[in-house]
Design an enzyme around this catalytic site. Structure first.
Site: not given
Length: 345
Positions: A55, A85, A110, A130, A162-163, A182, A185, A250
């Site tokens: 990404q 959040y 993060d 992650e 990969d989650g 977490d 989108d 957000y």
């Protein structure tokens, strides 16, 4: 020599940045855009911009919101309001569990969620999955929102995977008390994290009485999505609810969480709307407290009506304050399932 560039600094155009402003580019919320000014309206305020294997990652200094972290042109968090959040996402499920020893965080490189989970002395092991090492790199070296040694806490295990694949691995069944999804989108690489199969896998990965807390989108723009997600989780888990918090940066300033609990094998499960423990570290928190916990589950009337119908109206329990025991086990069959349009039988 200048070889045609300005001080050798000419850079390729950065997604979302134009004329000293960052503007989100996303199809999830058509017809509106959120923008933040760069500090001094200058591209010198761009602190980090790299295309990772997965990404586009951007960190910049904004004029009003401190450091800002964006992925693929979508704002992920800002220094000014991230706590609203992350404190809720961590502490709503963790304080709904009597003894949360093993926690799984999917995404969250993060470190903000990790910081909140580490506050709980009850937690003995935290697995952070992650997919993108560059997110952790940017967090440690550029954002600096959390202390460096957080990632070195002996309870923390970092897995770059990969989650969805990690959670579907049979070796992770019946392993976790809390799973925090977490997730980004549901576009692109993160899409598999919004499929019914992902929620079924999370259910399997929980120990009895375990709780999943997943990013639950915005009630003004994504109500159909939220409705499907609650319906899906009501089918899979013994108890599913929607909670809400305020995050100014957000979309529409609101984001929700879907909290779902696996029962103890007897078809009953306690909701998450009333905390079962009190924060020993309340002074370290800026947003969460036991009153905010309860209030997060109080929903506007039309949302409550919509989500109760999605959940098969089990005792009208969504959006009500107070601890409501789960109702009948004969849930409505054939509730439309989230995104995939599938029907769980």
């Amino acid at each position: 020599g200048s070889n045609g560039t300005t001080n050798g600094k000419k850079k390729k155009k950065i997604r979302g940045i134009d004329n000293g402003w960052f503007t989100e580019t996303a199809t999830m919320w058509p017809g509106q855009k959120f923008s933040l000014a760069l500090k001094d309206f200058s591209n010198d305020s761009i602190l980090f911009h790299e295309q990772s294997e997965y990404q586009d990652i951007l960190v910049f200094q904004s004029s009003q919101y401190g450091k800002v972290f964006a992925i693929d042109g979508v704002l992920q968090l800002t220094e000014r309001d991230a706590f609203t959040y992350h404190e809720m996402m961590a502490h709503l499920p963790l304080f709904s569990h009597w003894n949360p020893e093993r926690v799984l965080i999917v995404g969250g490189g993060d470190g903000m969620l990790l910081q909140e989970v580490c506050r709980h002395k009850e937690v003995r092991h935290i697995t952070l999955v992650e997919i993108d090492p560059m997110v952790i790199y940017a967090s440690k070296n550029i954002l600096n929102f959390v202390s460096q040694d957080l990632y070195d806490d002996p309870r923390v295990e970092i897995v770059h995977a990969d989650g969805a694949e990690y959670i579907q691995d049979p070796s992770n069944h019946d392993k976790f008390d809390i799973i925090l999804a977490d997730t980004l989108d549901p576009l692109g690489p993160a899409e598999s994290l919004f499929e019914p199969e992902f929620y079924e896998a999370m259910h399997d990965a929980l120990r009895p009485n375990g709780v999943v807390c997943a990013q639950g989108e915005n009630m003004f723009m994504n109500l159909d999505l939220i409705r499907d997600l609650v319906a899906c989780c009501s089918e899979i888990f013994d108890h599913a609810e929607y909670a809400t918090t305020t995050v100014p940066s957000y979309p529409c300033g609101q984001i929700g969480f879907v909290l779902a609990r696996k029962g103890n094998g007897h078809g009953k499960a306690r909701g998450c709307s009333v905390p079962v423990r009190t924060p020993a570290f309340q002074d370290d928190l800026k947003w969460y407290n036991p009153q905010m916990h309860k209030a997060a589950f109080v929903l506007p009337q039309y949302i409550k009506v919509e989500l109760n119908s999605a959940a098969g109206n089990m005792n009208g329990r969504i959006g009500e304050l107070g601890d409501v025991d789960d109702g009948d086990d004969d849930e409505q069959e054939g509730d439309r399932c989230f995104l995939a349009g599938c029907t769980i039988q």
